[in-house]
Design a protein around this motif. Sequence first.
Motif, PDB file in Angstrom:
ATOM      1  N   THR A 276     -13.440  72.844 -20.222  1.00 38.58           N
ATOM      2  CA  THR A 276     -13.588  71.940 -19.069  1.00 38.58           C
ATOM      3  C   THR A 276     -12.242  71.806 -18.358  1.00 38.58           C
ATOM      4  O   THR A 276     -12.157  71.839 -17.129  1.00 38.58           O
ATOM      5  CB  THR A 276     -14.045  70.548 -19.560  1.00 38.58           C
ATOM      6  N   PHE A 277     -11.183  71.671 -19.168  1.00 37.66           N
ATOM      7  CA  PHE A 277      -9.825  71.544 -18.625  1.00 37.66           C
ATOM      8  C   PHE A 277      -9.461  72.779 -17.797  1.00 37.66           C
ATOM      9  O   PHE A 277      -8.982  72.671 -16.664  1.00 37.66           O
ATOM     10  CB  PHE A 277      -8.851  71.356 -19.804  1.00 37.66           C
ATOM     11  N   GLN A 278      -9.709  73.967 -18.371  1.00 37.49           N
ATOM     12  CA  GLN A 278      -9.309  75.205 -17.674  1.00 37.49           C
ATOM     13  C   GLN A 278     -10.072  75.371 -16.360  1.00 37.49           C
ATOM     14  O   GLN A 278      -9.505  75.764 -15.348  1.00 37.49           O
ATOM     15  CB  GLN A 278      -9.548  76.418 -18.580  1.00 37.49           C
ATOM     16  N   THR A 279     -11.378  75.031 -16.391  1.00 36.89           N
ATOM     17  CA  THR A 279     -12.180  75.152 -15.165  1.00 36.89           C
ATOM     18  C   THR A 279     -11.652  74.192 -14.095  1.00 36.89           C
ATOM     19  O   THR A 279     -11.485  74.562 -12.926  1.00 36.89           O
ATOM     20  CB  THR A 279     -13.665  74.811 -15.469  1.00 36.89           C
ATOM     21  N   ALA A 280     -11.372  72.954 -14.514  1.00 37.18           N
ATOM     22  CA  ALA A 280     -10.909  71.945 -13.545  1.00 37.18           C
ATOM     23  C   ALA A 280      -9.552  72.345 -12.974  1.00 37.18           C
ATOM     24  O   ALA A 280      -9.306  72.210 -11.755  1.00 37.18           O
ATOM     25  CB  ALA A 280     -10.832  70.581 -14.216  1.00 37.18           C
ATOM     26  N   LEU A 281      -8.658  72.883 -13.821  1.00 33.74           N
ATOM     27  CA  LEU A 281      -7.326  73.272 -13.331  1.00 33.74           C
ATOM     28  C   LEU A 281      -7.437  74.458 -12.362  1.00 33.74           C
ATOM     29  O   LEU A 281      -6.771  74.484 -11.321  1.00 33.74           O
ATOM     30  CB  LEU A 281      -6.407  73.612 -14.518  1.00 33.74           C
ATOM     31  N   ALA A 282      -8.311  75.413 -12.680  1.00 35.53           N
ATOM     32  CA  ALA A 282      -8.491  76.579 -11.787  1.00 35.53           C
ATOM     33  C   ALA A 282      -8.988  76.105 -10.415  1.00 35.53           C
ATOM     34  O   ALA A 282      -8.534  76.592  -9.373  1.00 35.53           O
ATOM     35  CB  ALA A 282      -9.476  77.563 -12.414  1.00 35.53           C
ATOM     36  N   LYS A 283      -9.895  75.126 -10.409  1.00 28.91           N
ATOM     37  CA  LYS A 283     -10.410  74.606  -9.127  1.00 28.91           C
ATOM     38  C   LYS A 283      -9.282  73.950  -8.336  1.00 28.91           C
ATOM     39  O   LYS A 283      -9.197  74.097  -7.111  1.00 28.91           O
ATOM     40  CB  LYS A 283     -11.508  73.562  -9.388  1.00 28.91           C
ATOM     41  N   LEU A 284      -8.420  73.221  -9.026  1.00 24.80           N
ATOM     42  CA  LEU A 284      -7.308  72.545  -8.330  1.00 24.80           C
ATOM     43  C   LEU A 284      -6.327  73.565  -7.755  1.00 24.80           C
ATOM     44  O   LEU A 284      -5.802  73.378  -6.649  1.00 24.80           O
ATOM     45  CB  LEU A 284      -6.564  71.612  -9.295  1.00 24.80           C
ATOM     46  N   GLU A 285      -6.081  74.647  -8.505  1.00 31.35           N
ATOM     47  CA  GLU A 285      -5.183  75.699  -7.998  1.00 31.35           C
ATOM     48  C   GLU A 285      -5.749  76.286  -6.709  1.00 31.35           C
ATOM     49  O   GLU A 285      -5.027  76.484  -5.729  1.00 31.35           O
ATOM     50  CB  GLU A 285      -5.041  76.805  -9.043  1.00 31.35           C
ATOM     51  N   THR A 286      -7.055  76.561  -6.718  1.00 33.68           N
ATOM     52  CA  THR A 286      -7.704  77.117  -5.519  1.00 33.68           C
ATOM     53  C   THR A 286      -7.601  76.123  -4.362  1.00 33.68           C
ATOM     54  O   THR A 286      -7.284  76.497  -3.221  1.00 33.68           O
ATOM     55  CB  THR A 286      -9.194  77.410  -5.825  1.00 33.68           C
ATOM     56  N   TYR A 287      -7.841  74.863  -4.668  1.00 33.33           N
ATOM     57  CA  TYR A 287      -7.766  73.807  -3.638  1.00 33.33           C
ATOM     58  C   TYR A 287      -6.365  73.806  -3.003  1.00 33.33           C
ATOM     59  O   TYR A 287      -6.212  73.765  -1.786  1.00 33.33           O
ATOM     60  CB  TYR A 287      -8.078  72.457  -4.304  1.00 33.33           C
ATOM     61  N   ALA A 288      -5.327  73.863  -3.882  1.00 34.21           N
ATOM     62  CA  ALA A 288      -3.939  73.826  -3.378  1.00 34.21           C
ATOM     63  C   ALA A 288      -3.613  75.082  -2.568  1.00 34.21           C
ATOM     64  O   ALA A 288      -2.960  75.017  -1.522  1.00 34.21           O
ATOM     65  CB  ALA A 288      -2.973  73.673  -4.554  1.00 34.21           C
ATOM     66  N   GLU A 289      -4.095  76.229  -3.047  1.00 31.45           N
ATOM     67  CA  GLU A 289      -3.843  77.502  -2.341  1.00 31.45           C
ATOM     68  C   GLU A 289      -4.482  77.492  -0.955  1.00 31.45           C
ATOM     69  O   GLU A 289      -3.851  77.843   0.037  1.00 31.45           O
ATOM     70  CB  GLU A 289      -4.503  78.635  -3.128  1.00 31.45           C
ATOM     71  N   GLU A 290      -5.740  77.066  -0.908  1.00 29.93           N
ATOM     72  CA  GLU A 290      -6.475  77.098   0.372  1.00 29.93           C
ATOM     73  C   GLU A 290      -5.807  76.225   1.426  1.00 29.93           C
ATOM     74  O   GLU A 290      -5.893  76.502   2.612  1.00 29.93           O
ATOM     75  CB  GLU A 290      -7.923  76.621   0.152  1.00 29.93           C
ATOM     76  N   ARG A 291      -5.150  75.170   0.996  1.00 28.21           N
ATOM     77  CA  ARG A 291      -4.490  74.275   1.960  1.00 28.21           C
ATOM     78  C   ARG A 291      -2.986  74.523   2.040  1.00 28.21           C
ATOM     79  O   ARG A 291      -2.258  73.750   2.659  1.00 28.21           O
ATOM     80  CB  ARG A 291      -4.752  72.812   1.560  1.00 28.21           C
ATOM     81  N   ALA A 292      -2.534  75.555   1.347  1.00 29.02           N
ATOM     82  CA  ALA A 292      -1.124  75.962   1.316  1.00 29.02           C
ATOM     83  C   ALA A 292      -0.213  74.859   0.776  1.00 29.02           C
ATOM     84  O   ALA A 292       0.995  74.883   1.013  1.00 29.02           O
ATOM     85  CB  ALA A 292      -0.658  76.406   2.719  1.00 29.02           C
ATOM     86  N   ILE A 293      -0.779  73.877   0.080  1.00 28.42           N
ATOM     87  CA  ILE A 293       0.102  72.861  -0.506  1.00 28.42           C
ATOM     88  C   ILE A 293       0.793  73.382  -1.755  1.00 28.42           C
ATOM     89  O   ILE A 293       1.709  72.762  -2.270  1.00 28.42           O
ATOM     90  CB  ILE A 293      -0.620  71.512  -0.826  1.00 28.42           C
ATOM     91  N   ASP A 294       0.345  74.527  -2.254  1.00 24.61           N
ATOM     92  CA  ASP A 294       1.010  75.078  -3.433  1.00 24.61           C
ATOM     93  C   ASP A 294       2.376  75.667  -3.088  1.00 24.61           C
ATOM     94  O   ASP A 294       3.088  76.109  -3.979  1.00 24.61           O
ATOM     95  CB  ASP A 294       0.117  76.124  -4.121  1.00 24.61           C
ATOM     96  N   ARG A 295       2.737  75.626  -1.769  1.00 20.85           N
ATOM     97  CA  ARG A 295       4.106  76.083  -1.432  1.00 20.85           C
ATOM     98  C   ARG A 295       5.134  74.995  -1.734  1.00 20.85           C
ATOM     99  O   ARG A 295       6.315  75.265  -1.808  1.00 20.85           O
ATOM    100  CB  ARG A 295       4.163  76.459   0.057  1.00 20.85           C
ATOM    101  N   ASP A 296       4.675  73.791  -1.876  1.00 27.07           N
ATOM    102  CA  ASP A 296       5.577  72.673  -2.216  1.00 27.07           C
ATOM    103  C   ASP A 296       6.041  72.880  -3.664  1.00 27.07           C
ATOM    104  O   ASP A 296       5.216  72.932  -4.589  1.00 27.07           O
ATOM    105  CB  ASP A 296       4.789  71.363  -2.073  1.00 27.07           C
TER     106      ASP A 296
END
Length: 377
Positions: free
Chosen positions: A252-272
Amino acid sequence: MDYLENAEEAAFRMGVRAWLAENAPKDWRARYPTEDDLARLHREWQRTLYDGGYVGLSWPVDYGGRGLSATYEAILNDELGKADTPRISFHNYLGRAIFTYGTEAQKQRFLPPMLRGEIQWCQGFSEPGAGSDLASLRTSAVLDGDHYVVNGQKMWTSGAQHADWCILLVRTDRDAPKHKGITCLLAPVNQPGITVRPIHISDGSPETCEMFFDDVRVPVTQRIGDPGAGWRIAMTVLAFERGPADVGLIATFQTALAKLETYAEERAIDRDPQIRQAIARTYVIGEVLRLNVVEQLSLRNAGRPPGPDGSVARLLLTQAEQALRSLEFRLRAADAVSGRAPDVLANYLRSRTISIFGGTSEIQKNILAGQVLGLPR
Ligand SMILES: Cc1cc2nc3c(=O)[nH]c(=O)nc-3n(C[C@H](O)[C@H](O)[C@H](O)COP(=O)(O)OP(=O)(O)OC[C@H]3O[C@@H](n4cnc5c(N)ncnc54)[C@H](O)[C@@H]3O)c2cc1C
């Protein structure tokens, strides 16, 4: 955990996966919106799993289990987590008390219906003045013929409002040293003298309860183990509660973290860089937890019962879940407070309780310091 698996275990995983694709309830959060609906769903789902042969994998065959190794239990939990199914009962750790310390008659009476989901349990250990210092509990049980008469109050008894039976710690000898005067009883929740009052936790859900006992009569035949053996039984239950039984949560943890990574990537907030670091830190804690669980499983398969080092898994699980839910809240705060994603706030608030139930993080560290590292008090 795949690298642990031999051919039989890998085939078992594929079988579970195919079975879940056919049988796991779909869209169940929307279809079962209330706590009462969910309690009903948990029973139904456990029965479906049982009929499919997927409950009690590591339990003895004589008591309705399949006598397989702990690895099969872990694979099943992993697949249940990946398929995001409803949860099932706490049978794995409460059942240990009965099949480790119960009489043959008690095992036959309680274990098979417990696996089938017909008996749901709650754990009546903590009291208003006895949480971390559980051995200070004061709920009393006095022998009257072939019954105990129970008086007192339990606190934080999770799921008591939907449970059929309670595994209860009571004081039967006031003169004995405090760890030695405790006895373990099994009591039906719906009986005269028991009052259950739900407690709403920070996310608003009635997750746990207070239980009041007024002259509740419990037959001596419902005592588990000898009088005074309650502390040892409680420690067995807690050791299993703190152990790799939680392994499904890793998926459950891994699935939720993968979704958050995608969320951050799609909005380019993962550049922070701060967000990148928070994602990386959360990932690393999850990996350390996964490796610890693999190690614990290997030890379990080699015949070693869970011991005080289960507190490591418990601490890692707490850190992983709290890091994940803090990250989720940080990325999606606007959605959470505007009500667009109410589960984000609920997940965050709920994650704060993990460092309390089953023994607080401070107590887990005390156990590790004293019983694993051998440090002086
Ligand atoms: C959501 C939830 C569900 C729960 N479900 C159940 C359940 O189903 N059944 C059940 O029996 N109980 C349950 N509990 C109770 C839980 O086990 C206790 O809350 C927990 O053990 C802490 O006890 P306490 O609340 O009395 O806090 P206290 O023991 O009073 O602790 C207060 C603070 O002091 C710290 N502290 C206490 N002693 C020490 C020490 N020696 N060294 C260092 N720090 C210390 C603690 O870490 C904590 O931060 C649940 C609790 C919660 C929040």
